[in-house]
Design a protein around this motif. Structure first.
Motif, PDB file in Angstrom:
ATOM      1  N   ASN A  64     -11.966  15.148  16.215  1.00  0.00           N
ATOM      2  CA  ASN A  64     -12.098  14.613  14.849  1.00  0.00           C
ATOM      3  C   ASN A  64     -12.315  13.105  14.905  1.00  0.00           C
ATOM      4  O   ASN A  64     -12.094  12.465  15.934  1.00  0.00           O
ATOM      5  N   SER A  65     -12.720  12.561  13.786  1.00  0.00           N
ATOM      6  CA  SER A  65     -13.070  11.133  13.724  1.00  0.00           C
ATOM      7  C   SER A  65     -11.843  10.243  13.822  1.00  0.00           C
ATOM      8  O   SER A  65     -11.912   9.142  14.412  1.00  0.00           O
ATOM      9  N   GLN A  66     -10.710  10.636  13.241  1.00  0.00           N
ATOM     10  CA  GLN A  66      -9.517   9.794  13.273  1.00  0.00           C
ATOM     11  C   GLN A  66      -9.007   9.616  14.699  1.00  0.00           C
ATOM     12  O   GLN A  66      -8.698   8.491  15.131  1.00  0.00           O
ATOM     13  N   SER A  67      -8.894  10.713  15.461  1.00  0.00           N
ATOM     14  CA  SER A  67      -8.426  10.613  16.847  1.00  0.00           C
ATOM     15  C   SER A  67      -9.407   9.812  17.686  1.00  0.00           C
ATOM     16  O   SER A  67      -9.000   9.013  18.556  1.00  0.00           O
ATOM     17  N   SER A  92     -17.493  19.879  11.098  1.00  0.00           N
ATOM     18  CA  SER A  92     -17.367  21.039  10.209  1.00  0.00           C
ATOM     19  C   SER A  92     -16.449  20.792   9.009  1.00  0.00           C
ATOM     20  O   SER A  92     -16.262  21.708   8.207  1.00  0.00           O
ATOM     21  N   SER A  93     -15.836  19.611   8.866  1.00  0.00           N
ATOM     22  CA  SER A  93     -14.887  19.352   7.775  1.00  0.00           C
ATOM     23  C   SER A  93     -15.103  17.948   7.203  1.00  0.00           C
ATOM     24  O   SER A  93     -15.416  17.012   7.948  1.00  0.00           O
ATOM     25  N   ASP A  94     -14.942  17.874   5.891  1.00  0.00           N
ATOM     26  CA  ASP A  94     -15.068  16.577   5.211  1.00  0.00           C
ATOM     27  C   ASP A  94     -13.800  16.289   4.395  1.00  0.00           C
ATOM     28  O   ASP A  94     -13.864  15.759   3.284  1.00  0.00           O
ATOM     29  N   GLN A  95     -12.663  16.644   4.931  1.00  0.00           N
ATOM     30  CA  GLN A  95     -11.396  16.481   4.209  1.00  0.00           C
ATOM     31  C   GLN A  95     -10.946  15.010   4.209  1.00  0.00           C
ATOM     32  O   GLN A  95     -11.305  14.243   5.095  1.00  0.00           O
ATOM     33  N   PRO A 133     -11.702  12.058   2.768  1.00  0.00           N
ATOM     34  CA  PRO A 133     -12.692  11.065   3.210  1.00  0.00           C
ATOM     35  C   PRO A 133     -12.196   9.632   3.121  1.00  0.00           C
ATOM     36  O   PRO A 133     -12.563   8.799   3.960  1.00  0.00           O
ATOM     37  N   ILE A 134     -11.345   9.320   2.141  1.00  0.00           N
ATOM     38  CA  ILE A 134     -10.849   7.938   2.038  1.00  0.00           C
ATOM     39  C   ILE A 134      -9.918   7.625   3.200  1.00  0.00           C
ATOM     40  O   ILE A 134     -10.001   6.557   3.830  1.00  0.00           O
ATOM     41  N   TRP A 135      -9.011   8.537   3.504  1.00  0.00           N
ATOM     42  CA  TRP A 135      -8.063   8.328   4.601  1.00  0.00           C
ATOM     43  C   TRP A 135      -8.810   8.213   5.937  1.00  0.00           C
ATOM     44  O   TRP A 135      -8.555   7.311   6.743  1.00  0.00           O
ATOM     45  N   VAL A 136      -9.770   9.107   6.165  1.00  0.00           N
ATOM     46  CA  VAL A 136     -10.520   9.096   7.424  1.00  0.00           C
ATOM     47  C   VAL A 136     -11.326   7.798   7.548  1.00  0.00           C
ATOM     48  O   VAL A 136     -11.319   7.137   8.608  1.00  0.00           O
ATOM     49  N   THR A 137     -12.025   7.411   6.480  1.00  0.00           N
ATOM     50  CA  THR A 137     -12.850   6.197   6.543  1.00  0.00           C
ATOM     51  C   THR A 137     -11.990   4.963   6.782  1.00  0.00           C
ATOM     52  O   THR A 137     -12.358   4.076   7.571  1.00  0.00           O
ATOM     53  N   GLY A 138     -10.836   4.887   6.118  1.00  0.00           N
ATOM     54  CA  GLY A 138      -9.962   3.727   6.296  1.00  0.00           C
ATOM     55  C   GLY A 138      -9.469   3.582   7.728  1.00  0.00           C
ATOM     56  O   GLY A 138      -9.306   2.460   8.227  1.00  0.00           O
ATOM     57  N   GLU A 139      -9.212   4.706   8.449  1.00  0.00           N
ATOM     58  CA  GLU A 139      -8.729   4.630   9.825  1.00  0.00           C
ATOM     59  C   GLU A 139      -9.856   4.402  10.831  1.00  0.00           C
ATOM     60  O   GLU A 139      -9.619   3.921  11.936  1.00  0.00           O
ATOM     61  N   VAL A 140     -11.080   4.729  10.460  1.00  0.00           N
ATOM     62  CA  VAL A 140     -12.199   4.636  11.399  1.00  0.00           C
ATOM     63  C   VAL A 140     -12.849   3.263  11.390  1.00  0.00           C
ATOM     64  O   VAL A 140     -13.418   2.841  12.419  1.00  0.00           O
TER      65      VAL A 140
END
Length: 225
Positions: free
Chosen positions: A26-29, A73-76, A78-85
């Protein structure tokens, strides 16, 4: 060095990193793994698996509107993921310095408004009481008709009282007309001796009071009161 070696072994094909063990990539890890490599002095672009680096994995997850997908395969969340990336996508790691703010535009200078207490109205304020001035001359004319005071009406004079029967024969002259008093009532002339004169009852009252006072004083002396 041992930590960097672990991250190199944990990288999956496509350049991403899983949460741990046999979990999905995943993008966060991947973003946190990139920050660790940068903080230890490594180069994230040199960490490749399957022909793609860790930064390549993040770039492939960014959507057209700018946010980062959680995975392929997932777009859950999005704000949390974008902020960490975002920090890892910029090639940096925590702590990060605060970027300088853009200089604020200086406020435009405005002309001071006339004070309401100065007594001088603004030049653009129209006059509500002045009539149009004479063409070709300055100043103001007379007030408009709607503000003019109505003309004063003459005060009607009180009719003269009728002379009593036989007045000319007894008095030898016409009765004197009385002037209006301060209370608005007509009083008879003292010289006519009319019954409406206030001096007659006043004199009678003073005489009666004097007699009563004298009689009381005489009785008190006689009986020794």
């Amino acid at each position: 060095d041992r930590g960097l070696s672990y991250l190199r072994r944990a990288q999956r094909p496509g350049g991403g990193f899983p949460l741990g063990g046999s979990g999905a990539v995943n993008s966060q890890s991947t973003g946190w793994a990139i920050q660790g490599i940068v903080a230890a002095g490594g180069n994230p672009s040199s960490y490749r698996r399957g022909g793609a680096s860790a930064p390549d994995y993040l770039a492939a997850r960014q959507a057209s509107d700018g946010h980062y997908r959680y995975s392929a395969s997932s777009d859950q969340t999005p704000i949390w993921v974008t902020g960490e990336v975002l920090v890892a996508a910029a090639g940096k790691s925590f702590p990060v310095s605060v970027p300088p703010r853009a200089p604020e535009a200086s406020p435009k200078a405005t002309s001071p408004k006339p004070s309401s207490t100065s007594g001088v109205p603004p030049a653009s304020a129209p006059s509500t009481t002045a009539s149009p001035s004479t063409p070709g001359k300055g100043g103001f004319g007379a007030p408009p008709e709607r503000f003019a005071a109505p003309p004063r009406q003459p005060t009607p004079k009180a009719p003269a009282p009728a002379s009593p029967a036989g007045g000319r024969e007894r008095g030898g002259s016409e009765p004197t007309q009385s002037a209006p008093s301060a209370s608005g009532q007509l009083t008879s002339d003292v010289s006519t001796g009319g019954s409406s004169s206030p001096w007659i009852p006043l004199g009678i009252g003073l005489a009666t009071g004097g007699l009563t006072l004298g009689a009381t004083w005489w009785l008190a002396r006689r009986h020794g009161w």
